[in-house]
Scaffold this motif. Structure first.
Motif, PDB file in Angstrom:
ATOM      1  N   GLY A  83       0.920  -1.233  -0.006  1.00  0.00           N
ATOM      2  CA  GLY A  83       0.048   0.030   0.049  1.00  0.00           C
ATOM      3  C   GLY A  83       0.811   1.352  -0.056  1.00  0.00           C
ATOM      4  N   HIS A  84       0.135   2.356   0.053  1.00  0.00           N
ATOM      5  CA  HIS A  84       0.634   3.962  -0.115  1.00  0.00           C
ATOM      6  C   HIS A  84       0.200   4.620   1.106  1.00  0.00           C
ATOM      7  N   PRO A  85       1.174   5.116   1.804  1.00  0.00           N
ATOM      8  CA  PRO A  85       0.647   5.660   3.023  1.00  0.00           C
ATOM      9  C   PRO A  85      -0.493   6.961   2.937  1.00  0.00           C
ATOM     10  N   ASP A  86      -0.416   7.429   1.457  1.00  0.00           N
ATOM     11  CA  ASP A  86      -1.551   8.529   1.444  1.00  0.00           C
ATOM     12  C   ASP A  86      -2.714   8.195   0.619  1.00  0.00           C
ATOM     13  N   GLU A  87      -2.728   6.791   0.102  1.00  0.00           N
ATOM     14  CA  GLU A  87      -3.888   6.406  -0.614  1.00  0.00           C
ATOM     15  C   GLU A  87      -5.369   6.102   0.235  1.00  0.00           C
ATOM     16  N   SER A  88      -6.172   6.097  -0.590  1.00  0.00           N
ATOM     17  CA  SER A  88      -7.737   6.186   0.120  1.00  0.00           C
ATOM     18  C   SER A  88      -7.994   4.583   0.271  1.00  0.00           C
ATOM     19  N   SER A  89      -9.127   4.433   1.125  1.00  0.00           N
ATOM     20  CA  SER A  89      -9.331   3.004   0.880  1.00  0.00           C
ATOM     21  C   SER A  89      -9.908   2.470  -0.529  1.00  0.00           C
ATOM     22  N   VAL A  90     -10.621   3.326  -1.434  1.00  0.00           N
ATOM     23  CA  VAL A  90     -10.999   3.060  -2.477  1.00  0.00           C
ATOM     24  C   VAL A  90     -10.029   2.859  -3.315  1.00  0.00           C
ATOM     25  N   GLU A  91      -8.632   3.560  -3.180  1.00  0.00           N
ATOM     26  CA  GLU A  91      -7.663   3.201  -4.151  1.00  0.00           C
ATOM     27  C   GLU A  91      -6.910   1.932  -3.730  1.00  0.00           C
ATOM     28  N   PHE A  92      -6.972   1.728  -2.401  1.00  0.00           N
ATOM     29  CA  PHE A  92      -6.082   0.335  -1.866  1.00  0.00           C
ATOM     30  C   PHE A  92      -6.883  -0.708  -2.556  1.00  0.00           C
ATOM     31  N   THR A  93      -8.306  -0.665  -2.482  1.00  0.00           N
ATOM     32  CA  THR A  93      -9.226  -1.932  -2.882  1.00  0.00           C
ATOM     33  C   THR A  93      -9.038  -2.142  -4.449  1.00  0.00           C
ATOM     34  N   GLU A  94      -8.938  -0.829  -5.068  1.00  0.00           N
ATOM     35  CA  GLU A  94      -8.769  -1.168  -6.740  1.00  0.00           C
ATOM     36  C   GLU A  94      -7.319  -1.419  -6.845  1.00  0.00           C
ATOM     37  N   ARG A  95      -6.319  -1.054  -6.231  1.00  0.00           N
ATOM     38  CA  ARG A  95      -5.011  -1.581  -6.664  1.00  0.00           C
ATOM     39  C   ARG A  95      -4.805  -3.070  -6.409  1.00  0.00           C
ATOM     40  N   ARG A  96      -5.246  -3.387  -4.997  1.00  0.00           N
ATOM     41  CA  ARG A  96      -5.160  -4.800  -4.793  1.00  0.00           C
ATOM     42  C   ARG A  96      -6.025  -5.635  -5.593  1.00  0.00           C
ATOM     43  N   ARG A  97      -7.089  -5.458  -6.054  1.00  0.00           N
ATOM     44  CA  ARG A  97      -7.853  -6.254  -6.937  1.00  0.00           C
ATOM     45  C   ARG A  97      -7.147  -6.238  -8.246  1.00  0.00           C
ATOM     46  N   ALA A  98      -6.369  -5.031  -8.867  1.00  0.00           N
ATOM     47  CA  ALA A  98      -5.623  -5.255  -9.815  1.00  0.00           C
ATOM     48  C   ALA A  98      -4.508  -6.103  -9.779  1.00  0.00           C
ATOM     49  N   GLN A  99      -3.830  -6.098  -8.511  1.00  0.00           N
ATOM     50  CA  GLN A  99      -2.773  -7.040  -8.232  1.00  0.00           C
ATOM     51  C   GLN A  99      -3.196  -8.478  -8.286  1.00  0.00           C
ATOM     52  N   LEU A 100      -4.309  -8.942  -7.844  1.00  0.00           N
ATOM     53  CA  LEU A 100      -4.740 -10.205  -7.792  1.00  0.00           C
ATOM     54  C   LEU A 100      -5.370 -10.724  -9.092  1.00  0.00           C
ATOM     55  N   ALA A 101      -5.796  -9.761  -9.816  1.00  0.00           N
ATOM     56  CA  ALA A 101      -6.193 -10.071 -11.289  1.00  0.00           C
ATOM     57  C   ALA A 101      -4.903 -10.407 -12.057  1.00  0.00           C
ATOM     58  N   ALA A 102      -3.689  -9.493 -11.856  1.00  0.00           N
ATOM     59  CA  ALA A 102      -2.649  -9.798 -12.504  1.00  0.00           C
ATOM     60  C   ALA A 102      -2.009 -11.188 -12.345  1.00  0.00           C
ATOM     61  N   ALA A 103      -2.100 -11.652 -10.782  1.00  0.00           N
ATOM     62  CA  ALA A 103      -1.611 -12.852 -10.486  1.00  0.00           C
ATOM     63  C   ALA A 103      -2.398 -13.857 -10.981  1.00  0.00           C
ATOM     64  N   ALA A 104      -3.674 -13.832 -11.296  1.00  0.00           N
ATOM     65  CA  ALA A 104      -4.587 -14.918 -11.626  1.00  0.00           C
ATOM     66  C   ALA A 104      -4.264 -14.997 -13.323  1.00  0.00           C
ATOM     67  N   ASP A 105      -4.044 -13.899 -14.138  1.00  0.00           N
ATOM     68  CA  ASP A 105      -3.466 -13.941 -15.150  1.00  0.00           C
ATOM     69  C   ASP A 105      -2.288 -14.464 -15.670  1.00  0.00           C
ATOM     70  N   GLY A 106      -1.582 -14.676 -14.704  1.00  0.00           N
ATOM     71  CA  GLY A 106      -0.106 -15.385 -14.895  1.00  0.00           C
ATOM     72  C   GLY A 106       0.792 -14.265 -14.973  1.00  0.00           C
ATOM     73  N   ILE A 107       0.537 -12.980 -14.676  1.00  0.00           N
ATOM     74  CA  ILE A 107       1.430 -11.754 -15.104  1.00  0.00           C
ATOM     75  C   ILE A 107       2.525 -12.011 -14.007  1.00  0.00           C
ATOM     76  N   LEU A 108       2.054 -12.002 -12.645  1.00  0.00           N
ATOM     77  CA  LEU A 108       2.907 -12.304 -11.612  1.00  0.00           C
ATOM     78  C   LEU A 108       3.380 -13.601 -11.641  1.00  0.00           C
ATOM     79  N   PRO A 109       4.767 -13.830 -11.593  1.00  0.00           N
ATOM     80  CA  PRO A 109       5.555 -15.120 -11.676  1.00  0.00           C
ATOM     81  C   PRO A 109       5.211 -15.852 -10.439  1.00  0.00           C
ATOM     82  N   SER A 110       5.250 -17.275 -10.523  1.00  0.00           N
ATOM     83  CA  SER A 110       5.293 -18.164  -9.213  1.00  0.00           C
ATOM     84  C   SER A 110       6.690 -17.754  -8.378  1.00  0.00           C
ATOM     85  N   ARG A 111       6.511 -17.531  -7.181  1.00  0.00           N
ATOM     86  CA  ARG A 111       7.468 -17.234  -6.276  1.00  0.00           C
ATOM     87  C   ARG A 111       7.217 -17.796  -4.696  1.00  0.00           C
ATOM     88  N   THR A 112       8.027 -18.052  -4.047  1.00  0.00           N
ATOM     89  CA  THR A 112       8.187 -18.492  -2.625  1.00  0.00           C
ATOM     90  C   THR A 112       7.640 -17.178  -1.761  1.00  0.00           C
TER      91      THR A 112
END
Length: 240
Positions: A83-112
């Motif tokens: 997260g970012h220290p000055d982001e809103s709850s809406v921004e956090f939710t949107e960015r977290r969803r985008a990160q999960l979508a990227a992981a589901a799409d295989g854009i984020l590689p497998s890692r420990t």
């Protein structure tokens, strides 16, 4: 999924079960899978189903198997969002969803988990490691020269004396505050009691010697970011 997409998916199904396909079939499947796109995960769901059973596949099978494939990618990617220290709850939710979508799409590689967390030794261990190699009775040299510290404090307005990090410009992409200017949040509000983490790191790199890797003032640490011991050292000196 559109009726045309559903017809294409049903054609793939027919390659396994020899079913007949009509317009009503395509429309029914399109409605049942209206929130599911026709992508590689959807096609893989059909292939995985028939790789395990001879039972006719249904939209419910496609939805369940596809979700399982994407969930498995998320679990193996171990996405971590600080997260970012000055982001809103809406921004956090949107960015977290985008990160999960990227992981589901295989854009984020497998890692420990360790790689995902970029695990570092506990602070207590780092503090002990900083003292290795010198006698307990030795007086450690200051990480910021007294004359440098005095010069920095002298150039800052009185009410901002505690924010010594204002001696350097803020490298935060959304801020970019100039020297002696307060940091601002994404909504343009001045941060009067602190600065962005990137500015704190830049200040430590500019004025402190790192007790962990030995990098001098103005020299970056051997890691991607300043070692915690370096940040802690410059704070301790300024608090003195």
């Amino acid at each position: 999924m559109t009726p045309a997409d559903a017809a294409e998916l049903l054609t793939l199904c027919a390659a396994f079960d020899r079913r007949t396909i009509g317009e009503s079939d395509a429309r029914a499947w399109a409605y049942a899978l209206r929130d599911i796109p026709l992508d590689d995960d959807t096609r893989d769901a059909v292939a995985d189903h028939y790789g395990r059973t001879e039972a006719w596949i249904t939209p419910a099978h496609v939805r369940k198997i596809r979700a399982g494939l994407r969930t498995q990618r998320i679990e193996t990617a171990h996405p971590v969002y600080d997260g970012h220290p000055d982001e809103s709850s809406v921004e956090f939710t949107e960015r977290r969803r985008a990160q999960l979508a990227a992981a589901a799409d295989g854009i984020l590689p497998s890692r420990t988990i360790g790689q995902a967390l970029d695990a570092a030794p506990p602070r207590a261990v780092l503090a002990l490691a900083a003292g290795v190699g010198r006698s307990v009775d030795d007086e450690p040299r200051p990480y910021v020269a007294p004359e440098t510290r005095a010069a920095i404090r002298k150039t800052l307005p009185g009410r901002r004396a505690a924010l010594v990090e204002l001696a350097v410009a803020c490298p935060n992409e959304q801020c970019r505050a100039a020297v002696r200017r307060l940091c601002k949040s994404s909504r343009g509000v001045e941060l009067r009691t602190g600065v962005h983490g990137a500015r704190r790191d830049a200040y430590a790199t500019t004025y402190a010697t790192c007790p962990e890797c030995g990098s001098g003032p103005g020299e970056p640490c051997t890691s991607a970011e300043p070692h915690p011991a370096r940040i802690r050292a410059v704070r301790e000196v300024e608090a003195a």
